[in-house]
Each structure stands twice: as structure tokens, then as C-alpha cells.
Scaffold this active site. Structure first.
Site, PDB file in Angstrom:
ATOM      1  N   GLY B  41       0.752  -1.174  -0.104  1.00  0.00           N
ATOM      2  CA  GLY B  41       0.085   0.066   0.129  1.00  0.00           C
ATOM      3  C   GLY B  41       0.887   1.217  -0.054  1.00  0.00           C
ATOM      4  N   CYS B 250     -27.398  -8.996 -16.876  1.00  0.00           N
ATOM      5  CA  CYS B 250     -26.935  -8.479 -18.221  1.00  0.00           C
ATOM      6  C   CYS B 250     -28.168  -8.923 -19.434  1.00  0.00           C
ATOM      7  CB  CYS B 250     -25.711  -9.435 -18.590  1.00  0.00           C
ATOM      8  SG  CYS B 250     -25.037  -9.028 -19.998  1.00  0.00           S
ATOM      9  N   CYS B 253     -26.281 -11.923 -21.660  1.00  0.00           N
ATOM     10  CA  CYS B 253     -25.876 -13.313 -21.164  1.00  0.00           C
ATOM     11  C   CYS B 253     -26.619 -13.649 -19.755  1.00  0.00           C
ATOM     12  CB  CYS B 253     -24.368 -13.593 -20.998  1.00  0.00           C
ATOM     13  SG  CYS B 253     -23.836 -12.452 -19.272  1.00  0.00           S
ATOM     14  N   CYS B 275     -22.829  -6.771 -19.445  1.00  0.00           N
ATOM     15  CA  CYS B 275     -21.578  -7.032 -18.762  1.00  0.00           C
ATOM     16  C   CYS B 275     -20.512  -6.004 -19.251  1.00  0.00           C
ATOM     17  CB  CYS B 275     -21.151  -8.608 -19.072  1.00  0.00           C
ATOM     18  SG  CYS B 275     -21.941  -9.696 -18.112  1.00  0.00           S
ATOM     19  N   CYS B 281     -18.640 -12.244 -20.241  1.00  0.00           N
ATOM     20  CA  CYS B 281     -20.032 -12.162 -21.053  1.00  0.00           C
ATOM     21  C   CYS B 281     -20.076 -13.427 -22.138  1.00  0.00           C
ATOM     22  CB  CYS B 281     -20.163 -10.959 -21.575  1.00  0.00           C
ATOM     23  SG  CYS B 281     -22.083 -10.597 -22.098  1.00  0.00           S
TER      24      CYS B 281
END
Lengths: 206, 304
Positions: B41, B250, B253, B275, B281
Site C-alpha cells: 500500500g 446482463c 448473457c 456485462c 459475457c
């Protein structure tokens, strides 16, 4: 001065500098990302001058350059071959002050100086610290410590030998001052294991 | 057409060094990456190079990828989840040309995934590395413009200001209104900008099996999250962190619990939500899943 005059040309560097140093770097990267888990480091035909091991030599040639002062332990500093080899291939300055080093190469890990003598970085710039590359005989044997923290899914045992008796106490004390600290790389003939300062160390029998 | 063998020979004859960067630059970046992994970090300064693409196009991510990439790697590049947008296509072509590495669009096949602002829906494995392109690496920058001050705040773990910012969101909007670049705390120490990914992706960073590397080219910073690291999104007890939810699956899909993009279909208000992760997808469609649109309406029209 005589150290520079009394030998022949330094040994050749990495046979394929671009891809060999990439391979050595990836092994070191994976070692630090997965503390305590030995990573394979195949150095092929490459040969470093003794007492520098081939693995430590490959890591040195992959990471050192004119920006990185390097500290050598007595055994390595005493070898003009090693000096020449590192100076010729990497151009790194060699320092005798461990507090100033970006990297430390230690061939005699059992007699390593106290870890507190190396550069710990500052709170503002913890990255300005020493990375210690210690040549050890083995990464197996009875687990001396239990590691946990980033890179470890669950706590794992670890040992490297030989190391000074006070080593784990010193390292635990240094890791307690996170984000300051030193990062350790333990190298054997074929492997490298990392111990970054983010790892929590628990001694057995506590 | 030049085959891989031929292009490799061309490169050997002095077109580009492997993966474009010179070896000294790679060494410098590699050292920064190692420090970044050791201090999760923390933003490690590095000497970012000028790349053959403008700042803001992923120069930081490209430099990180170029430094870790090896001959045997298989690279995937995504831009907002898609493999087919300009940024992804040009970076993929860049590495095909300068490193002759294999590329793929399949998440599961890739060893290195460079991303602009999405994390793939499919969970990454321990053998993968994900490289994020980062515009502004400093999460405190809009709160405190001085680098000397933000550096001190990180040194002392003084992050009260960030909580004030989130609190002001609540005071003004009734909830935390930050939806992307949502600040996280890594391993309980450093507050970090996850790059402008939707906050939907923040939970994926927590305990991820793959190594996560972040490169900011213009701002000259590299940072990292090792595998299996605690990553908490900042929040309050009475206002816990929540991700976006979508009303509908979606359209193509039928996937639920994925991040969706809005696609305008015509000039009469027609639209669909699909998606954002195109590979996810496609994979679902190949497995026989169909959404409410009954296939891709753009393909039917022949517009795609």
C-alpha cells in the site's frame, strides 16, 4: 589497490542478460509476494566467483547498478574476484557502511552483523532501506518461526540455516517498527525465499 | 506477415530491446516493485520514463508490465472490462510488437493482466499478476495538495481527513457518495487509492490470490498488494461499505451480480445493460446462457 591488480579478467556475466535477469527477478518477486515459500531459481551455466553463490550472483547482476550501494560481508569483501565481478558487471558502488547500503550480500550468514546496523529507511521513505541477500545452506529443517501476514493465506512455518542465534529476535524487533525495516532474501544453491518486513514473526515456544 | 521467429530476429537485430524498456530502466522499476511488495500500500517513487504513448494512456501500467514480463508470459489487457477498446488494443499490440509475447482475451489463460479500471469477474489464481493503470495514486491528494504533507500523513498513519471526507458525503447526500476510486486500507496500515475502479470491485481486492501491482506513470509511483492481503474499504459502523447493485441481469448473457455498462441502442430511448467484462459475457454465452435481449442486438443489426 593490490586487490585490483592481482587477478585476471572477471568471470562472464549472465549468458542471456535480458531473459536471465527477468527470470531471477520474477523468482525474487514471487519470493517476496509469498513469504517463506522457496521459489526455484535456475541459473543454468552461469557461474559466480566463490564465495558468491550462483543464485546470489544472478540476483546481484539482475538488481544492482550504479544507483545501489552494496555492502559485502568480510568473506566477500576479502575476495578481489568478487569485487571485480560486481564492479565490472553492475557498476555498483561498494560501501563498508551497512547503514548506507541498498543491498547487502552475506555469504557467511551465521556471522551476519546485527540487523539494526543496516539501513531501516525512514517513516516518510520506508523504501530507502537495505535488502539483505543471505546465502544459507538450507531452507528446510525444524520450523524455527511461524509466519503470517500479507502473502500468506494461513500461518506457515519457516526456517533457514545457518543463522545467528539472536537472528529471529532481532528480525521480529525490526518488523515491529513497520513500515521501517529490512527485507530478507535467503538463497540456497537452487532456491530463493523472501521475508519482507510486512511479515509477522512468531517464535516457537513462546 | 512476419511470423514470431522472424519478428524475434528483427528485434535481435536492434529494433527494440525485449519489452521496449532498456535494462537499466527495468532494474530500477523492478527494485521499486520489490519495495512496493514489502510495504503493501505504500507508494514507492520511481523514475518514470517517457513512453511512446501519452500520459493518461497507461504509461505506468505499461512500464510495470514491461519490467515483469518474460518470454513465456501470456498477456491480457482490458480497458473498462473490455478487451476491444482503443487503449486495450493498442497496449496489447505494443507488447506483441516489442516483446513478441502471446496475448489472449481469456481471463483464465492469462499470466499477466493489465487493466484500466476493472477487475475481471472471474476470480484470479495464484499464478497470475494483475497490473493496474493508475492516474492519481495519492488518495489524499484532493484533500491535501502538498506532497510533503501527504507523505507525513502516511508516515504517521494520520488518515482522519479521509474519514472527514466520507462523513461530508453522508452529511450532504445521506450516504457515502464515492462510487469509484473508493479508498481502501491495506493490511491495516496504509490508505491506498485502488485506481478509478468502480467500488463494486473493491471486495475482489481483499484476499485476492493474485499479486496486484499498481503503476502511475505521470505521478511516478508504484505500489502493490501481495496475495491474501487484508484490504478494507473505509466506512463507518452506522454507514457500512456497500457496493452498487443492479436491478436487472446482463441483457445479453443474463449474468447477475456482475458490473454492468449502459449501452444506447437507438435514438428513441432504447438502451440495454450488459456485462462490462466482455470476456465473462462471451464465456457465459458460449456456455449457453441467454439474457432478455435473446443474444447481442448489435450483432443482429450487423452494426458491431
Amino acid at each position: 589497490m593490490s586487490a585490483l591488480l592481482d587477478t585476471a579478467a572477471p568471470l562472464p556475466g549472465l549468458p542471456d542478460p535480458v531473459h536471465d535477469s527477468q527470470a531471477a527477478f520474477r523468482a525474487v518477486m514471487n519470493a517476496l509476494a509469498r513469504p517463506g515459500k522457496p521459489q526455484k531459481l535456475d541459473t543454468g551455466d552461469f557461474q559466480a566467483p566463490a564465495p558468491l553463490s550462483n543464485t546470489a550472483g544472478a540476483i546481484a547482476l539482475s538488481l544492482f547498478d550504479y544507483d545501489t550501494p552494496v555492502w559485502l560481508d568480510a568473506e566477500l569483501a576479502g575476495s578481489s574476484q568478487v569485487w571485480q565481478f560486481l564492479r565490472f558487471h553492475t557498476g555498483c558502488p561498494i560501501t563498508d557502511d551497512p547503514g548506507e547500503a541498498s543491498f547487502a550480500l552475506v555469504s557467511d550468514a551465521e556471522h551476519m552483523p546485527p540487523l539494526s546496523s543496516f539501513n531501516q529507511g525512514t517513516l516518510e521513505y520506508p523504501d530507502r532501506s537495505t535488502t539483505i541477500i543471505a546465502m544459507v545452506d538450507k531452507l528446510t529443517g525444524a520450523k524455527a518461526v511461524t509466519l503470517s501476514g500479507p502473502g500468506l493465506k494461513k500461518p506457515a512455518g519457516f526456517n533457514a540455516s545457518p543463522l545467528p542465534p539472536s537472528f529471529w529476535n532481532e528480525l521480529a524487533a525490526i518488523h515491529a517498527q513497520f513500515p521501517r525495516g529490512v527485507d530478507m532474501l535467503f538463497v540456497t544453491q537452487k532456491q530463493v525465499a523472501g521475508l519482507p518486513r510486512s511479515t509477522r514473526i512468531e517464535m516457537k515456544g513462546r | 506477415m512476419t511470423g514470431p521467429a522472424e519478428s524475434a530476429r528483427e528485434a535481435a537485430e536492434g529494433e527494440y530491446n525485449f519489452a521496449y524498456l532498456d535494462e537499466q530502466t527495468k532494474r530500477m522499476i523492478r527494485r521499486a516493485i520489490l519495495k512496493a511488495i514489502a510495504v503493501p500500500g505504500y507508494q514507492v517513487p520511481f523514475a518514470s520514463r517517457e513512453m511512446p504513448m501519452p500520459y493518461g494512456w497507461g504509461t505506468g501500467g505499461v512500464q510495470v508490465t514491461a519490467s515483469i514480463l518474460g518470454r513465456d508470459d501470456r498477456l491480457k489487457v482490458i480497458d473498462q472490462g473490455s478487451d476491444d477498446t482503443t487503449n486495450a488494443v493498442s497496449i496489447r499490440a505494443f507488447f506483441e510488437k516489442t516483446a513478441q509475447v502471446e496475448t489472449t482475451t481469456q481471463t483464465g489463460e492469462a499470466t499477466i493482466i493489465q487493466t484500466r479500471h476493472r477487475i475481471p469477474e472471474k476470480a484470479l489464481s495464484q499464478d497470475q499478476v494483475i497490473v493496474y493503470q493508475v492516474p492519481i495514486p495519492e488518495p489524499l491528494r484532493y484533500l491535501e495538495p502538498r506532497e510533503t504533507e501527504t507523505r507525513k500523513m502516511h508516515a504517521l498513519a494520520e488518515y482522519g481527513l479521509m474519514h472527514v471526507k466520507l462523513y461530508e458525503d453522508i452529511a450532504r447526500h445521506g450516504h457515502i457518495a464515492t462510487t469509484y476510486a473508493y479508498p481502501v486500507k491495506v493490511d491495516g496500515r496504509y490508505v491506498m487509492d485502488p485506481s478509478p475502479t468502480p467500488k463494486f470491485d473493491n471486495p475482489k481486492m481483499h484476499g485476492m490470490k493474485a499479486l496486484q501491482l499498481f503503476g502511475a506513470g505521470r505521478e511516478k509511483r508504484i505500489y502493490a498488494i501481495p496475495p491474501h492481503t487484508t484490504v478494507e474499504s473505509l466506512d463507518f459502523e452506522d454507514h457500512p461499505f456497500k457496493v452498487q447493485t443492479f436491478d436487472r441481469p446482463c441483457a445479453i448473457c443474463g449474468a447477475e451480480e456482475v458490473y454492468l455498462d449502459e449501452v444506447i441502442l437507438d435514438d428513441r430511448g432504447g438502451r440495454m445493460f450488459v456485462c462490462s467484462d466482455t470476456d465473462h459475457c462471451e464465456e457465459r454465452r458460449a456456455a449457453g446462457h441467454v439474457g432478455e435481449a435473446g443474444g447481442n442486438p448489435l450483432e443482429r443489426e450487423g452494426a458491431a
